[in-house]
Enzyme design. Sequence first.
Site, PDB file in Angstrom:
ATOM      1  N   HIS A  25       0.806  -1.550   0.170  1.00  0.00           N
ATOM      2  CA  HIS A  25      -0.311  -0.098  -0.325  1.00  0.00           C
ATOM      3  C   HIS A  25       0.308   1.545  -0.071  1.00  0.00           C
ATOM      4  O   HIS A  25       2.164   1.128   0.733  1.00  0.00           O
ATOM      5  CB  HIS A  25      -1.064   0.150   0.912  1.00  0.00           C
ATOM      6  CG  HIS A  25      -2.300   0.722   0.887  1.00  0.00           C
ATOM      7  ND1 HIS A  25      -2.331   1.971   1.301  1.00  0.00           N
ATOM      8  CD2 HIS A  25      -3.146   0.748   0.363  1.00  0.00           C
ATOM      9  CE1 HIS A  25      -2.725   2.975   1.251  1.00  0.00           C
ATOM     10  NE2 HIS A  25      -4.174   1.510   0.727  1.00  0.00           N
TER      11      HIS A  25
ATOM     12  N   ASP B  10      -7.923  -4.494  -0.783  1.00  0.00           N
ATOM     13  CA  ASP B  10      -8.681  -4.731  -1.736  1.00  0.00           C
ATOM     14  C   ASP B  10      -8.641  -6.458  -2.612  1.00  0.00           C
ATOM     15  O   ASP B  10      -9.347  -7.253  -2.265  1.00  0.00           O
ATOM     16  CB  ASP B  10      -7.798  -3.974  -2.988  1.00  0.00           C
ATOM     17  CG  ASP B  10      -8.764  -2.819  -2.941  1.00  0.00           C
ATOM     18  OD1 ASP B  10     -10.030  -2.705  -2.725  1.00  0.00           O
ATOM     19  OD2 ASP B  10      -7.420  -2.277  -2.680  1.00  0.00           O
TER      20      ASP B  10
HETATM   21  N1  CMC Z   1       4.626  -7.442  -5.438  1.00  0.00           N
HETATM   22  C1  CMC Z   1       5.184  -7.081  -5.664  1.00  0.00           C
HETATM   23  N2  CMC Z   1       6.809  -6.795  -4.845  1.00  0.00           N
HETATM   24  C2  CMC Z   1       6.374  -5.464  -5.007  1.00  0.00           C
HETATM   25  C3  CMC Z   1       4.311  -4.948  -4.819  1.00  0.00           C
HETATM   26  C4  CMC Z   1       3.339  -6.184  -4.991  1.00  0.00           C
HETATM   27  N3  CMC Z   1       2.288  -5.625  -4.891  1.00  0.00           N
HETATM   28  N4  CMC Z   1       4.484  -3.541  -3.896  1.00  0.00           N
HETATM   29  C5  CMC Z   1       5.956  -3.354  -4.025  1.00  0.00           C
HETATM   30  N5  CMC Z   1       6.594  -4.229  -4.308  1.00  0.00           N
HETATM   31  C6  CMC Z   1       7.821  -3.951  -3.861  1.00  0.00           C
HETATM   32  C7  CMC Z   1       8.804  -2.873  -4.982  1.00  0.00           C
HETATM   33  O1  CMC Z   1       9.130  -3.951  -6.213  1.00  0.00           O
HETATM   34  C8  CMC Z   1       9.782  -2.220  -3.738  1.00  0.00           C
HETATM   35  O2  CMC Z   1      10.910  -3.407  -4.104  1.00  0.00           O
HETATM   36  P1  CMC Z   1      12.369  -2.792  -4.506  1.00  0.00           P
HETATM   37  O3  CMC Z   1      12.630  -2.220  -2.680  1.00  0.00           O
HETATM   38  O4  CMC Z   1      13.242  -4.387  -4.160  1.00  0.00           O
HETATM   39  O5  CMC Z   1      12.239  -2.422  -5.864  1.00  0.00           O
HETATM   40  C9  CMC Z   1       8.902  -2.294  -2.521  1.00  0.00           C
HETATM   41  O6  CMC Z   1       8.141  -3.436  -2.888  1.00  0.00           O
HETATM   42  C10 CMC Z   1       8.476  -1.068  -2.790  1.00  0.00           C
HETATM   43  O7  CMC Z   1       7.328  -0.713  -3.132  1.00  0.00           O
HETATM   44  P2  CMC Z   1       7.135   0.893  -3.931  1.00  0.00           P
HETATM   45  O8  CMC Z   1       7.154   0.889  -5.443  1.00  0.00           O
HETATM   46  O9  CMC Z   1       7.844   1.934  -3.607  1.00  0.00           O
HETATM   47  O10 CMC Z   1       5.839   0.661  -3.140  1.00  0.00           O
HETATM   48  P3  CMC Z   1       4.605   1.720  -3.269  1.00  0.00           P
HETATM   49  O11 CMC Z   1       4.224   2.553  -1.791  1.00  0.00           O
HETATM   50  O12 CMC Z   1       4.579   3.151  -4.403  1.00  0.00           O
HETATM   51  O13 CMC Z   1       3.554   1.193  -3.873  1.00  0.00           O
HETATM   52  C11 CMC Z   1       1.590   0.145  -4.563  1.00  0.00           C
HETATM   53  C12 CMC Z   1       1.905   0.968  -3.087  1.00  0.00           C
HETATM   54  C13 CMC Z   1      -0.110  -0.255  -3.237  1.00  0.00           C
HETATM   55  C14 CMC Z   1       1.425   0.544  -5.553  1.00  0.00           C
HETATM   56  C15 CMC Z   1       2.125  -1.172  -4.337  1.00  0.00           C
HETATM   57  O14 CMC Z   1       2.118  -1.850  -3.338  1.00  0.00           O
HETATM   58  C16 CMC Z   1       1.336  -2.224  -5.650  1.00  0.00           C
HETATM   59  O15 CMC Z   1       2.005  -1.989  -6.961  1.00  0.00           O
HETATM   60  N6  CMC Z   1       0.600  -2.919  -5.022  1.00  0.00           N
HETATM   61  C17 CMC Z   1      -0.297  -3.921  -5.728  1.00  0.00           C
HETATM   62  C18 CMC Z   1      -1.346  -3.506  -6.303  1.00  0.00           C
HETATM   63  C19 CMC Z   1      -2.586  -3.263  -5.306  1.00  0.00           C
HETATM   64  O16 CMC Z   1      -3.389  -4.169  -4.328  1.00  0.00           O
HETATM   65  N7  CMC Z   1      -3.221  -1.904  -5.253  1.00  0.00           N
HETATM   66  C20 CMC Z   1      -4.170  -1.669  -4.658  1.00  0.00           C
HETATM   67  C21 CMC Z   1      -3.557  -0.855  -2.730  1.00  0.00           C
HETATM   68  S1  CMC Z   1      -5.022  -0.964  -1.766  1.00  0.00           S
HETATM   69  C22 CMC Z   1      -5.850   0.297  -2.989  1.00  0.00           C
HETATM   70  C23 CMC Z   1      -6.251   1.983  -1.774  1.00  0.00           C
HETATM   71  O17 CMC Z   1      -6.205   1.865  -0.412  1.00  0.00           O
HETATM   72  O18 CMC Z   1      -7.884   2.244  -2.596  1.00  0.00           O
END
Ligand code: CMC
Length: 456
Positions: A333, A391
């Site tokens: 998240h 989700d």
């Molecule tokens: N699967 C695999 N790796 C992941 C994932 C995932 N779902 N999410 C984050 N990572 C890894 C990412 O590759 C990174 O690794 P490294 O540090 O080695 O480069 C690390 O974790 C940090 O990721 P980030 O992209 O910097 O984290 P973020 O906070 O920017 O992203 C997110 C948050 C929600 C966009 C992401 O976790 C994601 O894409 N999740 C899957 C989509 C999802 O379920 N979205 C719904 C969120 S809840 C919606 C709401 O509240 O309304």
Amino acid sequence: MPHPDRWGWADAERLIDNETRVARDMKKSSKSARLNIDGKEFDLPVFSPTCGPDVLDIRSLYGDADVFTYDPGFTATAACNSTITFIDGNDGILLHRGYPIDQLAEKSHFLEVSYLLLYGELPSAEQLEDFEGRVTLHTMLHEQMVNFFRGFRRDAHPMAIMVGVVGAMSAFYHDSTDVTDPWQREVASIRLVAKMPTIAAWAFKYHIGQPFVYPRNDLDYASNFLRMCFSVPAEEYEVNPIFSRAMDRILTLHADHEQNASTSTVRLASSSGANPFACIAAGIACLWGPAHGGANQACLEMLREIGSVDRIPEFIDRAKDKDDPFRLMGFGHRVYKSFDPRARVMKQSADEVLGLLGIEDNPTLQVAMELEKLALEDPYFKDRRLYPNVDFYSGIILDALGFPTSMFTPIFALARTVGWISQWKEMIADPQMKIGRPRQLYVGHGMRDYVDVESR
Ligand code: CMC
């Protein structure tokens, strides 16, 4: 002047008064901030919120220093003050009017939380009864709206129908579009909360080619919605109380989430004085995007793509592979970095629903349960603090209740409507309200002369 009590709203006067009385205590911090631009110093006032980091007040910066601030996506900008919802992503905290979401989801229910969001306090037993009565009495749609639904193509996405129908409410309910009148704002709020389940259910019915089912006022909010979705003239749908409770929890857990994209869209649209139905339609349009309301649909599609438990390790390996763009949907998240407080309650609901249905014959649910277990044990996900988010479980529950993925975002919109309205009402009653008008960092051409077409 007292409003005519023509709707039988015993509590209306007090609630309308309350709208303008909600405390807006913007406390100045003892801290100070000084900005140095080319040797010239500017003092910036600092505000201390009730919870969360201090906020620099840059309102006079353009006038005093002739500079703008640059913050695409508003990642560090408070565009308003608010008394409704607080989120602390590091500690996994989500509060509505100060109450933790897990307590509300455990002990309360959607309409009580709606009252809390709209009016600032938990209702007494009489106030709740009065509010529930008002909502229940407004669940039907103007009959001519049936024709409006029928104007859509049969294969229209339910979100497309919802954007259109909610916007069209301004053409059906003229007596609640004057946003300067607190009474009309109140009427519009109740209408939206009351009619949104009917609109979402009818969008679904139209989409799947079944006749519309009218609301039944002897049912609670969630049961009524489930029945309008799943009953058919040939067979009455008996609402299982566990399903109804799970539905109610999904609505409660999605009711508000501070200044997210769709809520900010509603605020921006309404800052021009646009009518409430147009503003909520704008919020629904924004929510439709896959980066916002569409993640639970993406999660379920992923579970189906995995297909069977033996393929899970392959997908976990892909999620960990930096050269593969695949991510485990429903994990991680942007804001919640220790856990998503909504996910804990949602998991409990998922367990209840799946316990009732049994997952032996459902490969998607088997995959979900096993994937959750394996990912939570995996050091990659543990080290990066990637937990199942709301989700992950909401998609599983909605699937188990019988909803197709195309209904996931409409249900989110139904739940979030009360949050949008609460934020809209708060904004209109705010004496500091201004039309939203962000500035820009212009990087296009400087002034240049027009060139005739023959010379280009
Ligand atoms: N699967 C695999 N790796 C992941 C994932 C995932 N779902 N999410 C984050 N990572 C890894 C990412 O590759 C990174 O690794 P490294 O540090 O080695 O480069 C690390 O974790 C940090 O990721 P980030 O992209 O910097 O984290 P973020 O906070 O920017 O992203 C997110 C948050 C929600 C966009 C992401 O976790 C994601 O894409 N999740 C899957 C989509 C999802 O379920 N979205 C719904 C969120 S809840 C919606 C709401 O509240 O309304």
